[in-house]
Motif scaffolding. Structure first.
Motif, PDB file in Angstrom:
ATOM      1  N   TRP A  99     -29.220  27.339 -37.338  1.00  0.00           N
ATOM      2  CA  TRP A  99     -29.579  26.441 -37.929  1.00  0.00           C
ATOM      3  C   TRP A  99     -31.523  26.120 -38.028  1.00  0.00           C
ATOM      4  N   LYS A 100     -31.658  26.562 -36.751  1.00  0.00           N
ATOM      5  CA  LYS A 100     -33.217  26.181 -35.803  1.00  0.00           C
ATOM      6  C   LYS A 100     -33.747  24.192 -37.129  1.00  0.00           C
ATOM      7  N   ALA A 101     -32.222  23.515 -36.661  1.00  0.00           N
ATOM      8  CA  ALA A 101     -32.781  21.971 -36.811  1.00  0.00           C
ATOM      9  C   ALA A 101     -33.285  21.640 -35.218  1.00  0.00           C
ATOM     10  N   PRO A 102     -34.839  21.715 -35.550  1.00  0.00           N
ATOM     11  CA  PRO A 102     -35.787  20.526 -34.636  1.00  0.00           C
ATOM     12  C   PRO A 102     -35.201  19.100 -33.833  1.00  0.00           C
ATOM     13  N   TYR A 103     -34.486  18.664 -34.338  1.00  0.00           N
ATOM     14  CA  TYR A 103     -34.278  16.929 -34.612  1.00  0.00           C
ATOM     15  C   TYR A 103     -32.747  17.195 -33.759  1.00  0.00           C
ATOM     16  N   GLU A 104     -31.839  18.491 -34.029  1.00  0.00           N
ATOM     17  CA  GLU A 104     -30.431  18.021 -33.814  1.00  0.00           C
ATOM     18  C   GLU A 104     -31.068  18.852 -32.671  1.00  0.00           C
ATOM     19  N   LEU A 105     -31.679  19.981 -32.333  1.00  0.00           N
ATOM     20  CA  LEU A 105     -31.572  20.400 -30.769  1.00  0.00           C
ATOM     21  C   LEU A 105     -32.204  19.354 -29.896  1.00  0.00           C
ATOM     22  N   TYR A 106     -32.987  19.048 -30.286  1.00  0.00           N
ATOM     23  CA  TYR A 106     -34.149  17.431 -29.641  1.00  0.00           C
ATOM     24  C   TYR A 106     -32.776  16.630 -29.177  1.00  0.00           C
ATOM     25  N   ALA A 107     -31.631  16.121 -29.856  1.00  0.00           N
ATOM     26  CA  ALA A 107     -30.742  15.022 -29.636  1.00  0.00           C
ATOM     27  C   ALA A 107     -30.053  15.474 -29.028  1.00  0.00           C
ATOM     28  N   HIS A 108     -29.396  17.049 -29.304  1.00  0.00           N
ATOM     29  CA  HIS A 108     -28.017  17.227 -28.407  1.00  0.00           C
ATOM     30  C   HIS A 108     -29.026  17.990 -26.867  1.00  0.00           C
ATOM     31  N   ALA A 109     -30.066  18.544 -26.623  1.00  0.00           N
ATOM     32  CA  ALA A 109     -30.467  18.472 -25.323  1.00  0.00           C
ATOM     33  C   ALA A 109     -29.610  17.618 -24.904  1.00  0.00           C
ATOM     34  N   ALA A 110     -30.940  16.548 -25.326  1.00  0.00           N
ATOM     35  CA  ALA A 110     -30.987  15.307 -24.294  1.00  0.00           C
ATOM     36  C   ALA A 110     -28.979  14.747 -23.536  1.00  0.00           C
ATOM     37  N   VAL A 111     -28.304  15.160 -25.024  1.00  0.00           N
ATOM     38  CA  VAL A 111     -26.975  14.502 -24.964  1.00  0.00           C
ATOM     39  C   VAL A 111     -26.240  15.869 -24.008  1.00  0.00           C
ATOM     40  N   ALA A 112     -26.563  17.048 -23.773  1.00  0.00           N
ATOM     41  CA  ALA A 112     -25.900  18.112 -23.088  1.00  0.00           C
ATOM     42  C   ALA A 112     -26.440  17.956 -21.874  1.00  0.00           C
ATOM     43  N   ARG A 113     -27.763  17.063 -21.667  1.00  0.00           N
ATOM     44  CA  ARG A 113     -28.028  17.300 -20.191  1.00  0.00           C
ATOM     45  C   ARG A 113     -27.208  16.153 -19.392  1.00  0.00           C
ATOM     46  N   THR A 114     -26.976  15.405 -20.246  1.00  0.00           N
ATOM     47  CA  THR A 114     -25.427  13.980 -19.585  1.00  0.00           C
ATOM     48  C   THR A 114     -24.204  14.631 -19.416  1.00  0.00           C
ATOM     49  N   ALA A 115     -24.125  15.928 -20.064  1.00  0.00           N
ATOM     50  CA  ALA A 115     -23.064  16.327 -20.282  1.00  0.00           C
ATOM     51  C   ALA A 115     -22.529  17.160 -19.462  1.00  0.00           C
ATOM     52  N   GLY A 116     -23.501  17.164 -18.797  1.00  0.00           N
ATOM     53  CA  GLY A 116     -23.765  17.718 -16.998  1.00  0.00           C
ATOM     54  C   GLY A 116     -24.787  19.830 -16.798  1.00  0.00           C
ATOM     55  N   LEU A 117     -24.477  20.412 -18.532  1.00  0.00           N
ATOM     56  CA  LEU A 117     -25.130  21.147 -18.555  1.00  0.00           C
ATOM     57  C   LEU A 117     -26.996  21.147 -17.787  1.00  0.00           C
ATOM     58  N   GLN A 118     -27.236  22.106 -17.400  1.00  0.00           N
ATOM     59  CA  GLN A 118     -28.742  22.809 -16.738  1.00  0.00           C
ATOM     60  C   GLN A 118     -29.367  22.830 -17.937  1.00  0.00           C
ATOM     61  N   GLU A 119     -30.889  23.023 -17.194  1.00  0.00           N
ATOM     62  CA  GLU A 119     -31.924  23.027 -17.946  1.00  0.00           C
ATOM     63  C   GLU A 119     -32.180  24.377 -18.528  1.00  0.00           C
ATOM     64  N   ASN A 120     -32.149  25.266 -17.820  1.00  0.00           N
ATOM     65  CA  ASN A 120     -31.433  26.787 -18.589  1.00  0.00           C
ATOM     66  C   ASN A 120     -30.884  27.106 -19.519  1.00  0.00           C
ATOM     67  N   THR A 121     -29.934  26.643 -19.038  1.00  0.00           N
ATOM     68  CA  THR A 121     -28.540  26.912 -19.995  1.00  0.00           C
ATOM     69  C   THR A 121     -29.201  26.121 -21.413  1.00  0.00           C
ATOM     70  N   ILE A 122     -29.569  25.261 -21.190  1.00  0.00           N
ATOM     71  CA  ILE A 122     -29.912  24.553 -22.599  1.00  0.00           C
ATOM     72  C   ILE A 122     -30.548  24.773 -23.728  1.00  0.00           C
ATOM     73  N   LYS A 123     -31.190  25.074 -22.907  1.00  0.00           N
ATOM     74  CA  LYS A 123     -32.349  26.404 -23.549  1.00  0.00           C
ATOM     75  C   LYS A 123     -32.010  27.932 -24.264  1.00  0.00           C
TER      76      LYS A 123
END
Length: 210
Positions: A99-123
């Motif tokens: 969807w290329k939804a900026p706020y959704e990606l911003y919010a769930h990049a943060a949640v994904a970090r707390t879930a243990g996903l690495q920064e490169n993987t999130i990107k």
């Protein structure tokens, strides 16, 4: 309902807490007691210091009865799913990348970090690229979700492998989750909701490129 527009609401203004109707106040209270603490703990902004909600939380105030019902469905998905949290965030970021939804990606990049996903993987997930460094099962969650979101179906080969990995219940739970965030992303994109800090002259949020 009193409103102000400083850009964070996208195509609609942010609702002032003091100007809400009774049904809106009820939903505002529920969001403030559930989603906002979750956002704070995860590291993204859902509520401004002056009390106004941003992101999808401001949008759903416009239809408080349906918004409240949808929030309950989301809470049920989160509490009753059979999917591990890392897989949930992979699914959510994959939907956001389509969807290329900026706020959704911003919010769930943060949640994904707390879930243990690495920064490169999130990107990579946010860009819709094949995520490297993930176990095969998590890579399959991305492939299944991306194919379903883009093509509106999944091939027999992907279905069979995903069923072997997650079981039938896991696939059903994955589709419920993807459907939740198809709705969230469609709301965010319809109203052109930005990442906080992306408005001219401000630097608050950490945006993830999709």
């Amino acid at each position: 309902m009193s409103k102000t527009n400083d850009g964070l609401g996208g195509r609609i203004a942010l609702s002032e807490p003091t100007g809400l109707t009774a049904s809106q106040q009820s939903l505002y209270k529920e969001i403030s007691e559930t989603a906002v603490p979750w956002a704070d703990a995860s590291g993204f902004v859902a509520k401004m210091e002056d009390g106004r909600l941003i992101g999808p939380f401001n949008i759903v105030l416009e239809s408080p009865e349906l918004g409240g019902a949808f929030l309950k469905f989301q809470n049920a998905e989160q509490s009753m799913t059979s999917l591990p949290e890392r897989v949930r965030q992979i699914v959510i970021l994959t939907v956001g990348s389509v969807w290329k939804a900026p706020y959704e990606l911003y919010a769930h990049a943060a949640v994904a970090r707390t879930a243990g996903l690495q920064e490169n993987t999130i990107k990579e997930l946010a860009k819709g690229e094949v995520a490297t460094g993930l176990p095969k099962e998590e890579q399959l969650a991305q492939q299944f979700t991306k194919q379903l979101a883009l093509e509106r179906t999944v091939s027999q080969e992907v279905f069979d492998r995903a069923k072997d990995a997650f079981g039938v219940r896991g696939l059903v739970d994955m589709v419920f989750l993807a459907g939740c965030y198809e709705t969230v992303c469609s709301l965010l994109n319809t109203f052109a909701v930005p990442v906080p800090g992306s408005e001219p002259g401000k630097q608050i949020g950490k945006q993830v490129s999709g």
